[in-house]
Design a protein around this motif. Structure first.
Motif, PDB file in Angstrom:
ATOM      1  N   ARG A  41       5.151 -14.392  -9.623  1.00  0.00           N
ATOM      2  CA  ARG A  41       4.920 -15.617 -10.563  1.00  0.00           C
ATOM      3  C   ARG A  41       4.174 -16.504  -9.690  1.00  0.00           C
ATOM      4  NH1 ARG A  41       6.915 -20.956 -11.147  1.00  0.00           N
ATOM      5  NH2 ARG A  41       8.362 -20.634  -9.139  1.00  0.00           N
ATOM      6  N   ILE A  42       4.215 -16.704  -8.383  1.00  0.00           N
ATOM      7  CA  ILE A  42       3.494 -17.600  -7.492  1.00  0.00           C
ATOM      8  C   ILE A  42       2.583 -16.698  -6.698  1.00  0.00           C
ATOM      9  CG2 ILE A  42       3.277 -19.177  -5.660  1.00  0.00           C
ATOM     10  CD1 ILE A  42       6.008 -20.401  -6.918  1.00  0.00           C
ATOM     11  N   ILE A  49      -3.728  -6.089   0.876  1.00  0.00           N
ATOM     12  CA  ILE A  49      -2.872  -6.577  -0.072  1.00  0.00           C
ATOM     13  C   ILE A  49      -3.617  -7.697  -0.825  1.00  0.00           C
ATOM     14  CG2 ILE A  49      -0.646  -7.747  -0.579  1.00  0.00           C
ATOM     15  CD1 ILE A  49       0.313  -6.758   2.292  1.00  0.00           C
ATOM     16  N   THR A  50      -3.255  -7.409  -2.323  1.00  0.00           N
ATOM     17  CA  THR A  50      -4.049  -8.360  -3.217  1.00  0.00           C
ATOM     18  C   THR A  50      -2.908  -8.931  -4.202  1.00  0.00           C
ATOM     19  OG1 THR A  50      -6.118  -7.078  -3.597  1.00  0.00           O
ATOM     20  CG2 THR A  50      -5.537  -8.586  -5.309  1.00  0.00           C
ATOM     21  N   TYR A  51      -2.901 -10.317  -4.252  1.00  0.00           N
ATOM     22  CA  TYR A  51      -1.880 -10.953  -4.848  1.00  0.00           C
ATOM     23  C   TYR A  51      -2.194 -11.375  -6.179  1.00  0.00           C
ATOM     24  CZ  TYR A  51       0.706 -11.146  -0.474  1.00  0.00           C
ATOM     25  OH  TYR A  51       1.373 -10.735   0.664  1.00  0.00           O
ATOM     26  N   SER A  85      -1.365 -12.337 -15.206  1.00  0.00           N
ATOM     27  CA  SER A  85      -2.921 -11.992 -15.262  1.00  0.00           C
ATOM     28  C   SER A  85      -3.228 -10.657 -14.005  1.00  0.00           C
ATOM     29  CB  SER A  85      -3.788 -12.972 -15.189  1.00  0.00           C
ATOM     30  OG  SER A  85      -3.696 -13.713 -13.896  1.00  0.00           O
ATOM     31  N   PRO A  86      -2.151  -9.799 -14.098  1.00  0.00           N
ATOM     32  CA  PRO A  86      -2.351  -8.883 -13.039  1.00  0.00           C
ATOM     33  C   PRO A  86      -3.493  -7.928 -13.299  1.00  0.00           C
ATOM     34  CG  PRO A  86      -0.741  -8.230 -14.858  1.00  0.00           C
ATOM     35  CD  PRO A  86      -1.256  -9.509 -15.288  1.00  0.00           C
ATOM     36  N   ARG A  87      -4.140  -7.422 -12.099  1.00  0.00           N
ATOM     37  CA  ARG A  87      -5.216  -6.616 -12.407  1.00  0.00           C
ATOM     38  C   ARG A  87      -4.790  -5.181 -12.529  1.00  0.00           C
ATOM     39  NH1 ARG A  87      -8.620  -7.376  -6.922  1.00  0.00           N
ATOM     40  NH2 ARG A  87      -9.466  -5.599  -7.777  1.00  0.00           N
ATOM     41  N   ALA A  88      -5.748  -4.211 -13.218  1.00  0.00           N
ATOM     42  CA  ALA A  88      -5.326  -2.841 -13.402  1.00  0.00           C
ATOM     43  C   ALA A  88      -4.503  -2.310 -12.492  1.00  0.00           C
ATOM     44  CB  ALA A  88      -6.539  -2.084 -13.847  1.00  0.00           C
ATOM     45  N   LEU A  89      -3.554  -1.449 -12.966  1.00  0.00           N
ATOM     46  CA  LEU A  89      -2.579  -0.844 -11.680  1.00  0.00           C
ATOM     47  C   LEU A  89      -3.323   0.135 -11.123  1.00  0.00           C
ATOM     48  CD1 LEU A  89       0.860  -0.877 -13.692  1.00  0.00           C
ATOM     49  CD2 LEU A  89       0.025  -2.643 -12.130  1.00  0.00           C
ATOM     50  N   ASP A  90      -4.078   1.029 -11.847  1.00  0.00           N
ATOM     51  CA  ASP A  90      -4.719   1.970 -11.279  1.00  0.00           C
ATOM     52  C   ASP A  90      -5.714   1.848 -10.205  1.00  0.00           C
ATOM     53  OD1 ASP A  90      -3.021   4.288 -12.107  1.00  0.00           O
ATOM     54  OD2 ASP A  90      -4.144   4.446 -14.009  1.00  0.00           O
ATOM     55  N   ASP A  91      -6.211   0.536 -10.260  1.00  0.00           N
ATOM     56  CA  ASP A  91      -7.188  -0.125  -9.074  1.00  0.00           C
ATOM     57  C   ASP A  91      -6.676  -0.038  -7.691  1.00  0.00           C
ATOM     58  OD1 ASP A  91      -8.976  -0.279 -11.075  1.00  0.00           O
ATOM     59  OD2 ASP A  91      -9.054  -2.341 -11.175  1.00  0.00           O
ATOM     60  N   PHE A  92      -5.144   0.276  -7.750  1.00  0.00           N
ATOM     61  CA  PHE A  92      -4.310   0.233  -6.431  1.00  0.00           C
ATOM     62  C   PHE A  92      -3.624   1.395  -6.182  1.00  0.00           C
ATOM     63  CE2 PHE A  92      -5.064  -4.018  -7.993  1.00  0.00           C
ATOM     64  CZ  PHE A  92      -5.892  -4.718  -6.821  1.00  0.00           C
ATOM     65  N   ASP A  93      -3.278   1.770  -5.076  1.00  0.00           N
ATOM     66  CA  ASP A  93      -2.165   3.011  -4.801  1.00  0.00           C
ATOM     67  C   ASP A  93      -0.898   2.551  -5.031  1.00  0.00           C
ATOM     68  OD1 ASP A  93      -4.519   4.606  -3.696  1.00  0.00           O
ATOM     69  OD2 ASP A  93      -4.461   3.333  -1.953  1.00  0.00           O
ATOM     70  N   ILE A  94      -0.563   1.512  -4.637  1.00  0.00           N
ATOM     71  CA  ILE A  94       0.676   0.890  -4.741  1.00  0.00           C
ATOM     72  C   ILE A  94       1.012  -0.386  -5.398  1.00  0.00           C
ATOM     73  CG2 ILE A  94       2.795   0.073  -3.551  1.00  0.00           C
ATOM     74  CD1 ILE A  94       2.097   2.111  -1.340  1.00  0.00           C
ATOM     75  N   ASP A 147       8.488 -13.500 -21.506  1.00  0.00           N
ATOM     76  CA  ASP A 147       8.731 -12.157 -22.145  1.00  0.00           C
ATOM     77  C   ASP A 147       7.390 -11.467 -22.627  1.00  0.00           C
ATOM     78  OD1 ASP A 147      11.395 -12.039 -22.070  1.00  0.00           O
ATOM     79  OD2 ASP A 147      11.667 -12.314 -24.176  1.00  0.00           O
ATOM     80  N   SER A 148       6.410 -12.098 -22.832  1.00  0.00           N
ATOM     81  CA  SER A 148       5.140 -11.672 -23.247  1.00  0.00           C
ATOM     82  C   SER A 148       4.590 -10.881 -22.241  1.00  0.00           C
ATOM     83  CB  SER A 148       4.125 -12.516 -24.031  1.00  0.00           C
ATOM     84  OG  SER A 148       3.886 -13.521 -23.095  1.00  0.00           O
ATOM     85  N   ASP A 149       4.589 -11.500 -20.851  1.00  0.00           N
ATOM     86  CA  ASP A 149       4.078 -11.008 -19.671  1.00  0.00           C
ATOM     87  C   ASP A 149       4.969  -9.685 -19.373  1.00  0.00           C
ATOM     88  OD1 ASP A 149       2.353 -13.010 -19.295  1.00  0.00           O
ATOM     89  OD2 ASP A 149       3.931 -14.198 -18.515  1.00  0.00           O
ATOM     90  N   TYR A 150       6.303  -9.630 -19.513  1.00  0.00           N
ATOM     91  CA  TYR A 150       7.025  -8.456 -19.287  1.00  0.00           C
ATOM     92  C   TYR A 150       6.668  -7.280 -20.269  1.00  0.00           C
ATOM     93  CZ  TYR A 150      10.283 -11.459 -16.951  1.00  0.00           C
ATOM     94  OH  TYR A 150      10.749 -12.517 -16.127  1.00  0.00           O
ATOM     95  N   ILE A 151       6.205  -7.659 -21.592  1.00  0.00           N
ATOM     96  CA  ILE A 151       5.576  -6.528 -22.572  1.00  0.00           C
ATOM     97  C   ILE A 151       4.337  -5.900 -22.052  1.00  0.00           C
ATOM     98  CG2 ILE A 151       5.018  -6.109 -24.907  1.00  0.00           C
ATOM     99  CD1 ILE A 151       7.237  -8.394 -25.571  1.00  0.00           C
TER     100      ILE A 151
END
Length: 103
Positions: free
Chosen positions: A9-10, A20-22, A27-36, A60-64
């Motif tokens: 959240r923060i 490490i990218t926060y 607005s997360p970045r694409a998951l496959d741009d990272f190993d973990i 909820d919309s972010d969780y979806i």
């Protein structure tokens, strides 16, 4: 060294040499741009509703969206951190939150 994304959240600022990218939960970045990818849901404000609604969270919309991202990833590892001692709270008029309890 692995590239890591921490979604929360923060957002903390990353240092220039850090692997490490926060990213913000909205607005997360694409998951496959990272190993973990570490999805940190251990924040009491993620488990609140600021309206008179004890059914859904403000996020909820972010969780979806994140759920779809997890299903569609092809190579990255995802770790989800859930809260241990957290109550869902909703705002029900007045000036305080009420706890929602499971039946």
């Amino acid at each position: 060294m692995s590239e890591i994304q921490v979604i929360r959240r923060i957002v903390k600022s990353s240092t220039g040499k850090s692997k490490i990218t926060y990213s913000s939960i909205d607005s997360p970045r694409a998951l496959d741009d990272f190993d973990i990818n570490i999805i940190d849901l251990n924040d009491e404000y993620l488990w609140r509703n600021n309206d008179n609604n004890c059914i859904e969270s403000d996020y909820d919309s972010d969780y979806i969206s994140i759920s779809k991202m997890i299903r569609n990833r092809t190579k990255s590892t995802v770790i989800v951190l859930l809260p241990g001692n957290c109550c869902f709270k909703y705002f029900y008029g007045g000036s305080k939150y009420h706890n929602s309890v499971a039946a």
